[in-house]
Design a protein around this motif. Sequence first.
Motif, PDB file in Angstrom:
ATOM      1  N   SER A  26     -10.843 103.974   7.507  1.00 18.67           N
ATOM      2  CA  SER A  26     -11.496 103.351   8.663  1.00 18.67           C
ATOM      3  C   SER A  26     -12.414 102.201   8.272  1.00 18.67           C
ATOM      4  CB  SER A  26     -12.300 104.414   9.418  1.00 18.67           C
ATOM      5  OG  SER A  26     -13.241 105.037   8.544  1.00 18.67           O
ATOM      6  N   ALA A  27     -12.511 101.893   6.968  1.00 14.59           N
ATOM      7  CA  ALA A  27     -13.388 100.811   6.523  1.00 14.59           C
ATOM      8  C   ALA A  27     -12.907  99.448   7.017  1.00 14.59           C
ATOM      9  CB  ALA A  27     -13.491 100.809   5.003  1.00 14.59           C
ATOM     10  N   ARG A  28     -11.628  99.345   7.341  1.00 10.34           N
ATOM     11  CA  ARG A  28     -11.087  98.094   7.877  1.00 10.34           C
ATOM     12  C   ARG A  28     -10.481  98.371   9.254  1.00 10.34           C
ATOM     13  NH1 ARG A  28     -10.895  93.959   4.081  1.00 10.34           N
ATOM     14  NH2 ARG A  28     -10.708  92.731   5.999  1.00 10.34           N
ATOM     15  N   PRO A  29     -11.317  98.493  10.274  1.00  3.24           N
ATOM     16  CA  PRO A  29     -10.817  98.840  11.614  1.00  3.24           C
ATOM     17  C   PRO A  29      -9.831  97.825  12.174  1.00  3.24           C
ATOM     18  CG  PRO A  29     -13.130  98.150  11.697  1.00  3.24           C
ATOM     19  CD  PRO A  29     -12.781  98.347  10.269  1.00  3.24           C
ATOM     20  N   GLU A  30      -9.968  96.548  11.751  1.00  2.45           N
ATOM     21  CA  GLU A  30      -9.039  95.541  12.257  1.00  2.45           C
ATOM     22  C   GLU A  30      -7.625  95.792  11.750  1.00  2.45           C
ATOM     23  OE1 GLU A  30     -10.853  93.661   8.483  1.00  2.45           O
ATOM     24  OE2 GLU A  30     -11.332  95.154  10.025  1.00  2.45           O
ATOM     25  N   TYR A  31      -7.498  96.395  10.568  1.00  2.00           N
ATOM     26  CA  TYR A  31      -6.174  96.731  10.044  1.00  2.00           C
ATOM     27  C   TYR A  31      -5.579  97.914  10.809  1.00  2.00           C
ATOM     28  CZ  TYR A  31      -7.256  93.775   5.970  1.00  2.00           C
ATOM     29  OH  TYR A  31      -7.573  92.726   5.139  1.00  2.00           O
ATOM     30  N   VAL A  32      -6.436  98.870  11.133  1.00  2.00           N
ATOM     31  CA  VAL A  32      -5.967 100.010  11.933  1.00  2.00           C
ATOM     32  C   VAL A  32      -5.466  99.522  13.284  1.00  2.00           C
ATOM     33  CG1 VAL A  32      -6.604 102.231  12.951  1.00  2.00           C
ATOM     34  CG2 VAL A  32      -7.595 101.540  10.756  1.00  2.00           C
ATOM     35  N   VAL A  33      -6.185  98.575  13.861  1.00  2.00           N
ATOM     36  CA  VAL A  33      -5.778  97.997  15.152  1.00  2.00           C
ATOM     37  C   VAL A  33      -4.420  97.306  15.032  1.00  2.00           C
ATOM     38  CG1 VAL A  33      -6.299  96.203  16.863  1.00  2.00           C
ATOM     39  CG2 VAL A  33      -8.102  97.745  16.071  1.00  2.00           C
ATOM     40  N   LYS A  34      -4.192  96.604  13.935  1.00  2.00           N
ATOM     41  CA  LYS A  34      -2.900  95.939  13.731  1.00  2.00           C
ATOM     42  C   LYS A  34      -1.767  96.951  13.655  1.00  2.00           C
ATOM     43  CE  LYS A  34      -4.496  91.649  11.589  1.00  2.00           C
ATOM     44  NZ  LYS A  34      -4.436  90.757  10.413  1.00  2.00           N
ATOM     45  N   PHE A  35      -2.009  98.056  12.996  1.00  2.00           N
ATOM     46  CA  PHE A  35      -0.992  99.117  12.974  1.00  2.00           C
ATOM     47  C   PHE A  35      -0.733  99.627  14.383  1.00  2.00           C
ATOM     48  CE2 PHE A  35       0.001 101.344   8.726  1.00  2.00           C
ATOM     49  CZ  PHE A  35       0.136 100.132   8.069  1.00  2.00           C
ATOM     50  N   THR A  36      -1.795  99.871  15.113  1.00  2.00           N
ATOM     51  CA  THR A  36      -1.667 100.407  16.469  1.00  2.00           C
ATOM     52  C   THR A  36      -0.923  99.443  17.377  1.00  2.00           C
ATOM     53  OG1 THR A  36      -3.739 101.639  16.212  1.00  2.00           O
ATOM     54  CG2 THR A  36      -2.938 101.311  18.445  1.00  2.00           C
ATOM     55  N   LYS A  37      -1.236  98.158  17.267  1.00  2.00           N
ATOM     56  CA  LYS A  37      -0.558  97.153  18.106  1.00  2.00           C
ATOM     57  C   LYS A  37       0.926  97.064  17.788  1.00  2.00           C
ATOM     58  CE  LYS A  37      -4.459  94.151  19.262  1.00  2.00           C
ATOM     59  NZ  LYS A  37      -5.054  92.789  19.137  1.00  2.00           N
ATOM     60  N   ASN A  38       1.287  97.468  16.606  1.00  2.00           N
ATOM     61  CA  ASN A  38       2.699  97.486  16.215  1.00  2.00           C
ATOM     62  C   ASN A  38       3.339  98.854  16.473  1.00  2.00           C
ATOM     63  OD1 ASN A  38       3.759  94.880  14.692  1.00  2.00           O
ATOM     64  ND2 ASN A  38       1.577  95.116  14.186  1.00  2.00           N
ATOM     65  N   ALA A  50      -1.423 105.167  14.145  1.00  2.00           N
ATOM     66  CA  ALA A  50      -2.528 105.010  13.194  1.00  2.00           C
ATOM     67  C   ALA A  50      -3.758 105.756  13.684  1.00  2.00           C
ATOM     68  CB  ALA A  50      -2.843 103.536  13.001  1.00  2.00           C
ATOM     69  N   ILE A  51      -4.345 106.574  12.811  1.00  2.00           N
ATOM     70  CA  ILE A  51      -5.497 107.411  13.137  1.00  2.00           C
ATOM     71  C   ILE A  51      -6.526 107.249  12.031  1.00  2.00           C
ATOM     72  CG2 ILE A  51      -6.282 109.792  13.533  1.00  2.00           C
ATOM     73  CD1 ILE A  51      -3.331 110.457  14.246  1.00  2.00           C
ATOM     74  N   ASN A  52      -7.793 107.132  12.403  1.00  2.00           N
ATOM     75  CA  ASN A  52      -8.843 107.080  11.386  1.00  2.00           C
ATOM     76  C   ASN A  52      -8.865 108.386  10.600  1.00  2.00           C
ATOM     77  OD1 ASN A  52      -9.754 104.507  11.991  1.00  2.00           O
ATOM     78  ND2 ASN A  52     -11.279 105.223  13.456  1.00  2.00           N
ATOM     79  N   ALA A  53      -8.841 108.279   9.285  1.00  2.00           N
ATOM     80  CA  ALA A  53      -8.763 109.461   8.425  1.00  2.00           C
ATOM     81  C   ALA A  53     -10.099 110.169   8.323  1.00  2.00           C
ATOM     82  CB  ALA A  53      -8.295 109.049   7.029  1.00  2.00           C
ATOM     83  N   ASN A  54     -10.048 111.443   8.000  1.00  2.00           N
ATOM     84  CA  ASN A  54     -11.240 112.176   7.590  1.00  2.00           C
ATOM     85  C   ASN A  54     -11.518 111.776   6.141  1.00  2.00           C
ATOM     86  OD1 ASN A  54     -13.156 114.042   6.715  1.00  2.00           O
ATOM     87  ND2 ASN A  54     -12.330 115.687   7.976  1.00  2.00           N
TER      88      ASN A  54
END
Length: 404
Positions: free
Chosen positions: A300-312, A316-320
Amino acid sequence: MIYKRCVNDDWFMLINHGAKRTGKTILNNDLFLQELIRVKEIASSQDIEKPMYIVSGATLGTIQNNILTEITNKYGIQFTFDKHNNFTLFGVYCVQAGHSTIAHLEKIRGMTAFGAYINEASLANEQVFDEIKSRCSGEGARILVDTNPDNPEHWLLKDYIQSDAPGIISYSFQLDDNTFLSERYRKNIIETTPSGMFTDRNIYGKWVSGDGVVYADFNKEKHAVTKEDLAKIKMVRYFCGVDWGYEHFGSIVVVGVDAAGNYYVIEEHAHQHLDVEKDWVPIAKKIVAKYGNIPFYCDSARPEYVVKFTKNKLNAINANKKVMLGIESVATLIKSNKFYVNYDEMPRFREEIYKYVWHKTLDEPVKEFDDVLDSIRYAVLSDITLSNRTPKKEKYKALQLLGL
């Protein structure tokens, strides 16, 4: 012996510390009830109708799980909470307060307490712990403390447990001190607790730092599998762990779990200098095409990357990302021979597994050779604690297995 001394003698702070599952909290729960009765008697002699007492844990959830539910199960006492989430027991008003962050100060600042019960004290913010201590200014106030060990430089050990102050008494517990544990349980715990620091802390109750390789129990002869081996194993679920990187290696690992609860790291994708949109998204889509719409537990340190995965349209889920809990979870699986790796096809894993070492002074690993291993940690811990594909009953069993 400890209970008798604490009931008959005077003291200011009792610290029970040591290994897990040794009865520290059970003892303190019983003393807590005795303390409330004592507090009420003292307050009544001073015409104080509603004496206050602090009950503190890392979070309100841990207070509920470690203290209140255990007391209900043992004695049938039911707790009724007011709008502030506090309760009254034996005529004493008990204020519940977390202690893990400085934000918890607000709950207790300014109050006068006739005592406190601090659960999991090594997880406490030092300022919050000090504030709780300062608030205990009522006549005859005492503080009950219990904790598992931490690193040997921890303030609780150096400033309190090792203190010569006459008002502080402390007792250290080892696993064998709990005579109520069955021999089968004790044997299983010893056999599945990772070697090194985890054994020293969780079995022998020692305040020690890590030393050497983090995953000391990994053995290629035991834990390596081949593609041919994997083809014969029926997995009940798949998921991924994702550690973002550019100059250092980015990593996606694919993990499968079989019906027996064994974890298999099946694929490793570890590269430098890749773009998320152009490179990592296509890699992830190929994984989805092969295994289905499986979750990607992401850093989750790079939320913009998680968003890119989600938009595709990737799941994508923030990890524990709890470091010590994640490492202990993976290490326990390794020690229990429930963790396997497609070793020959994971070159980055092969390099990292023997170079991933504990920091010499901090209670954490050195931040080197940890890219694939971080993605594995994210995947495993998130699956155990967060996966909506795992029924609650199975989650509980998994947590029990890991001693969490």
